[in-house]
Design a protein around this motif. Sequence first.
Motif, PDB file in Angstrom:
ATOM      1  N   ALA B  24       0.825  -1.200   0.000  1.00 51.37           N
ATOM      2  CA  ALA B  24       0.000   0.000   0.000  1.00 51.37           C
ATOM      3  C   ALA B  24       0.862   1.253   0.000  1.00 51.37           C
ATOM      4  O   ALA B  24       1.945   1.302   0.585  1.00 51.37           O
ATOM      5  N   VAL B  26       0.661   5.134   1.233  1.00 50.46           N
ATOM      6  CA  VAL B  26      -0.111   6.000   2.121  1.00 50.46           C
ATOM      7  C   VAL B  26      -0.432   7.295   1.391  1.00 50.46           C
ATOM      8  O   VAL B  26       0.455   7.941   0.828  1.00 50.46           O
ATOM      9  N   THR B  29      -2.972  10.957   6.186  1.00 51.47           N
ATOM     10  CA  THR B  29      -3.273  10.512   7.547  1.00 51.47           C
ATOM     11  C   THR B  29      -3.903  11.653   8.309  1.00 51.47           C
ATOM     12  O   THR B  29      -3.375  12.769   8.311  1.00 51.47           O
ATOM     13  N   THR B  34      -6.205   6.678   8.113  1.00 52.25           N
ATOM     14  CA  THR B  34      -5.236   6.768   7.023  1.00 52.25           C
ATOM     15  C   THR B  34      -5.877   6.278   5.737  1.00 52.25           C
ATOM     16  O   THR B  34      -6.494   5.210   5.723  1.00 52.25           O
ATOM     17  N   SER B  35      -5.744   7.062   4.682  1.00 53.36           N
ATOM     18  CA  SER B  35      -6.212   6.587   3.381  1.00 53.36           C
ATOM     19  C   SER B  35      -5.026   6.004   2.619  1.00 53.36           C
ATOM     20  O   SER B  35      -3.915   6.537   2.658  1.00 53.36           O
ATOM     21  N   LEU B  36      -5.275   4.885   1.971  1.00 56.83           N
ATOM     22  CA  LEU B  36      -4.235   4.097   1.316  1.00 56.83           C
ATOM     23  C   LEU B  36      -4.650   3.790  -0.114  1.00 56.83           C
ATOM     24  O   LEU B  36      -5.834   3.697  -0.422  1.00 56.83           O
ATOM     25  N   ILE B  38      -3.763   0.698  -2.791  1.00 56.83           N
ATOM     26  CA  ILE B  38      -3.132  -0.607  -2.929  1.00 56.83           C
ATOM     27  C   ILE B  38      -3.194  -1.008  -4.391  1.00 56.83           C
ATOM     28  O   ILE B  38      -4.291  -1.244  -4.929  1.00 56.83           O
ATOM     29  N   TRP B  61      -8.778   1.368  -3.112  1.00 58.18           N
ATOM     30  CA  TRP B  61      -8.720   2.599  -2.340  1.00 58.18           C
ATOM     31  C   TRP B  61      -9.239   2.264  -0.953  1.00 58.18           C
ATOM     32  O   TRP B  61     -10.436   1.959  -0.773  1.00 58.18           O
ATOM     33  N   ASN B  63      -9.487   2.812   3.330  1.00 58.68           N
ATOM     34  CA  ASN B  63      -9.396   3.706   4.479  1.00 58.68           C
ATOM     35  C   ASN B  63      -9.199   2.864   5.728  1.00 58.68           C
ATOM     36  O   ASN B  63     -10.035   2.028   6.061  1.00 58.68           O
ATOM     37  N   ASP B  64      -8.075   3.101   6.396  1.00 55.59           N
ATOM     38  CA  ASP B  64      -7.770   2.434   7.661  1.00 55.59           C
ATOM     39  C   ASP B  64      -8.265   3.361   8.763  1.00 55.59           C
ATOM     40  O   ASP B  64      -7.615   4.351   9.096  1.00 55.59           O
TER      41      ASP B  64
END
Lengths: 137, 147
Positions: B24, B26, B29, B34-36, B38, B61, B63-64
């Motif tokens: 991923a 980043v 944040t 956090t948006s990632l 991948i 896309w 979102n953590d």
Amino acid sequence: MTAAPPAFEWLAHVRVDVGEPQDLGSDISGGRRVVPILGGTVTGGWTGRILAGGADWQTVLEDGSVRIDARYPVHLDGVGPVLFRVRGARPSNAATDTFCTTLLVDGAVGTALGRAAYATVGSKVPGRIEYDVFEIR
Amino acid sequence: MSAQRWPAPAADYRFTLKVDVEPAVVVDTTSRGTSLFIPIVGGTVTGEEITAEILPGGGDWANDLSSGEFVVRAKYHLRTDDGAMIAVDNVGVWHERADGTPYFVTTPRFDAPAGRYDWMNRGVFVGMAIERNPRHIEIDVYSLTGE
């Protein structure tokens, strides 16, 4: 197969009041229209009401079946305002047959609601859609 | 009318998406998470009704969220062994249950050409997903029907 198959647990019953569809012409996917969502209720394990302002952005396929893509605000008791994101399909706009959708809930960060995906089973009559919500386990 | 009116849907296994990803990136944040991004770099689709490869160039896309769950949206294309191109739009959610096991369920939608794969346009699908390792996710796709 790799993961376990889905299991379903009933959570709530939803009634959605809808307005008249507005034709939007067509694009590469098919005929497009938007159906305003006027209100409604949530009862059972979840309780609350559907707020005005949402809509179902539909695509009508060549055989008349309807792809559902709806987003609508819902106020859930004990949680507050959330967004229902519903995707699915039904045989045609006139059909009253049972149809399924999937449901995701946005805005319920930190609650159990936003951590799961849901399936719905319901049917439509003029002006109203009713469905049962099942958590996918 | 708070009672259940319909039985649970029936879920029928259709096929499995086996997705190869790269680490991923980043994107941002914030206090909310956090948006990632991948990258999706390949993979296969296996099932009775469809055999396909996953084309590189798609992505997830994700979102953590600081509350502990991931919300993911993957968009990519499949090319079947008979040359049909199918677009995938798969939204889902991951979290770790209290017992430590992963919950990873998605709601895929497909755009397929007319003909042999048209059923993918009008079905309603659920994906039961497993991250095999950080570079490979497998998703069993089921179609839902009500009574």
